[in-house]
Design an enzyme around this catalytic site. Structure first.
Site: not given
Ligand code: 3PG
Ligand code: MG
Length: 399
Positions: A40, A200, A357, A380
């Protein structure tokens, strides 16, 4: 007409002698104070360099982590040095995002200088896109450049609000992401296979529900696969698992069935009783996990299964590793599947796009990131883009 021409870019901006607020995503993985993957940071250097070389005063805005108010452990101070060393010129740091300290730091800037302000999320008004906070930020600059595609799914003050307050432009990283994703995935060749991994289910619930309607094969990996296995009545031992989401997991499987999307779950795992590198482990069927065991990686049969599915696909989109890839040997399945996808891409048989990431870190670790068709800096945001959602940070830059 390319998608990017719908946006104002740096080509349209006159930055010389201007104070340019540049929103970047510097939310990089850090372990023991060390940046473990600088993708990034590298991604935003072209925009910083271009504005600086054109004589603009670069004022970087970024978030780090998810602080609840000021939190010294989530200061961007150490990141200023990380950007500076890669940029090859000094990056000043102001220990404030707005107010007199930030204003004084901005006032000191000469054309071409670069300044990083403190974590935008130290002020809770950032995430609320609060108009007073937007106004305070806007007061620090003359122009706004958004180069944070990875945060474009957030309608925050520094990612969305500012675009309505100052002349706003897409930075080069933002521009490249929009162009590359549109080119690769606007009309993907089928079958399309999606790999969704990570810890998750709860963080990717909506995504999974939407994706099954868009892709032909959905491979679920990582910790979230355990939630699906448990929902099918399997004993997952001490594995990471959101037992309360069993009903939701079953609904997603039903939805997939109705949409004609094949769902692929692990059939075996590397099972261990300790969560650490080189923990003693065994290959176990998902029907044979002991009460004190954790599934820390997909097993060899599962990996082979995914590779076989990849060979039937024309397009793969990937977010999230299969196991605890930072702890060897629990990186085995992720590395095996990553290498297979890279080889198929090199052979011209597969178009491969990955984002996130952890995913980018895993592909770099496997040494294959360069062999993918495209690797996004976003996690996301990439997923929401895939779902077909409008990203507030991108929308605000439309002409
Ligand atoms: C990311 O890491 O995905 C982006 O920086 C956005 O961070 P967030 O999920 O905390 O909003
Ligand atoms: Mg994230």
């Amino acid at each position: 007409m390319s998608e990017a021409s719908a946006f104002r870019t740096l080509d349209d901006a006159d930055v010389a002698n201007k104070r340019v607020l540049v929103r970047v995503d510097l939310n990089v993985p850090v372990d023991n104070g060390k940046v473990t993957d600088d993708t990034r940071i590298q991604a935003v250097l072209p925009t910083i360099r271009e504005i600086s070389e054109k004589g603009g005063k670069v004022i970087l805005l970024a978030h780090f982590g998810r602080p609840k108010g000021e939190d010294p452990t989530l200061s961007l101070a150490p990141i200023a040095g990380e950007v500076a060393s890669r940029l090859g010129k000094p990056v000043a740091f102001a220990p404030a995002t707005i107010g007199p300290v930030a204003e004084a730091a901005v006032a000191k800037l000469q054309p071409g200088d670069v300044l990083l302000l403190e974590n935008t999320r130290f002020d809770k008004r950032e995430e609320k896109n609060d108009s007073d906070f937007v106004a305070a930020l806007a007061g620090l600059g003359d122009l706004y450049v958004n180069d944070a595609f990875a945060t474009a799914h957030r309608a925050h003050a520094s990612t969305e609000g500012l675009a309505h307050k100052l002349p706003a432009y897409a930075g080069r990283c933002m521009q490249e992401e929009i162009e590359a994703l549109a080119k690769a995935l606007e009309k993907p060749e089928r079958p399309v296979l999606a790999v969704v991994g990570g810890a998750k289910v709860s963080s990717k619930l909506e995504l999974l529900g939407n994706l099954v309607a868009k892709v032909d094969i959905l491979v679920i990996g990582g910790g979230m696969a355990n939630t699906f296995l448990a929902a099918q009545g399997k004993d997952v031992g001490k594995s990471l698992c959101e037992h309360d989401l069993a009903g939701t997991a079953r609904e997603i499987l039903e939805k997939a069935k109705a949409a004609g999307c094949e769902v692929v779950l692990p059939v075996d795992a590397l099972a261990a009783t300790e969560f650490k590198a080189n923990a003693p482990h065994r290959v176990a069927s998902v029907d044979d996990i002991k009460a004190d065991e954790m599934m820390l990686d997909a097993g060899p049969a599962s990996a082979a299964n995914v590779v076989a599915k990849l060979k039937t696909a024309r397009t793969v989109v990937w977010n999230g590793p299969f196991g605890a890839f930072e702890l060897p040997p629990f990186d085995t399945a992720t590395v095996a599947v990553a290498k297979a996808a890279a080889e198929l891409t090199d052979a011209g048989k597969l178009l491969s796009v990955a984002g996130g990431g952890d995913t980018v870190a895993a592909l770099n670790h496997a040494g294959v990131a360069d062999h993918f068709t495209y690797v996004s800096t976003a996690g996301g945001a990439f997923l929401e883009w895939l779902e077909g959602k409008a990203l507030p940070g991108v929308e605000a830059l439309r002409r």
